[in-house]
Motif scaffolding. Structure first.
Motif, short mmCIF file in Angstrom:
data_model
loop_
_atom_site.label_atom_id
_atom_site.label_comp_id
_atom_site.label_asym_id
_atom_site.label_seq_id
_atom_site.Cartn_x
_atom_site.Cartn_y
_atom_site.Cartn_z
N VAL A 191 8.95 1.08 -3.47
CA VAL A 191 9.69 0.86 -2.21
C VAL A 191 9.02 1.64 -1.08
CG1 VAL A 191 11.88 1.28 -1.02
CG2 VAL A 191 11.87 0.27 -3.31
N PHE A 251 5.62 -0.04 -0.20
CA PHE A 251 5.84 -1.32 0.46
C PHE A 251 6.28 -1.09 1.90
CE2 PHE A 251 8.37 -5.06 1.57
CZ PHE A 251 7.48 -6.08 1.24
N THR A 252 7.25 -0.21 2.09
CA THR A 252 7.75 0.09 3.43
C THR A 252 6.66 0.67 4.31
OG1 THR A 252 9.95 0.49 2.51
CG2 THR A 252 9.52 1.36 4.72
N ASN A 270 1.92 -8.31 -3.01
CA ASN A 270 3.02 -7.45 -2.56
C ASN A 270 4.29 -8.25 -2.33
OD1 ASN A 270 2.72 -4.45 -1.97
ND2 ASN A 270 0.71 -5.28 -1.39
N ALA A 280 7.77 -7.72 -4.20
CA ALA A 280 9.04 -7.53 -3.49
C ALA A 280 10.08 -8.54 -3.95
CB ALA A 280 8.82 -7.63 -1.98
#
Length: 174
Positions: A20, A23-24, A143, A147
């Motif tokens: 997380v 990705f963020t 990605n 997600a």
């Protein structure tokens, strides 16, 4: 109730948190205009997170090979067990594919990966503009697949907990 081992739980939640975060950070860093010190710092952190996810995913896979997970919840439909197994396989594949594609993309861009600013990970090949152009969307779409898979995994766990009221989620909670 059969539960996952403490090691499996720790690796699961740590990897989830790092995915997380990576990705963020990836979404934030690419939206920073120009070539700034902040953007460079975020790119470094993003790479460090990716390397860490890759290492922990390898450790988790080794742990899983030696430690069987709990059986599926009693009464689960056959299609649900197949979907759960397939999603887990996909998540494992993507936990490797995403950081590896990022490493290859960075290598093709001619930028070294220096883990934690201390250890340079060797490049497998020289910078290659054409390969960089190919790997950028590959990394992006892997990605997005990760997600989506994580979202599906979380939704299924929440469905089991709040709708089915079974112990599927509780097995992974410390």
């Amino acid at each position: 109730m059969e539960r996952y081992t403490r090691t499996a739980m720790a690796l699961h939640w740590l990897i989830a948190l790092l995915i997380v975060a990576a990705f963020t950070l990836g979404l934030v860093m690419v939206d920073i205009p120009g070539f700034t010190p902040t953007k460079l710092k975020y790119f470094s952190w993003h790479k460090w997170l990716g390397v860490t996810v890759l290492a922990l995913a390898a450790l988790r896979l080794l742990w899983r090979l030696g430690n069987r997970p709990p059986r599926h919840a009693p009464g689960m439909a056959a299609w649900q067990t197949r979907a759960a197994d397939g999603t887990h396989v996909l998540l494992y594949i993507l936990m490797f594919a995403v950081p590896l594609s990022g490493y290859l993309y960075t290598t093709a861009a001619g930028v070294p990966v220096v883990y934690l600013g201390l250890w340079q990970i060797p490049s497998l090949f020289e910078a290659d503009t054409a390969l960089k152009a190919t790997l950028k969307p590959v990394h992006y779409w892997l990605n997005m697949a990760l997600a989506a898979s994580v979202a599906m995994h979380v939704a299924a766990a929440l469905k089991h907990h709040f709708v089915d009221r079974d112990d599927v989620l509780k097995r992974m909670l410390p």
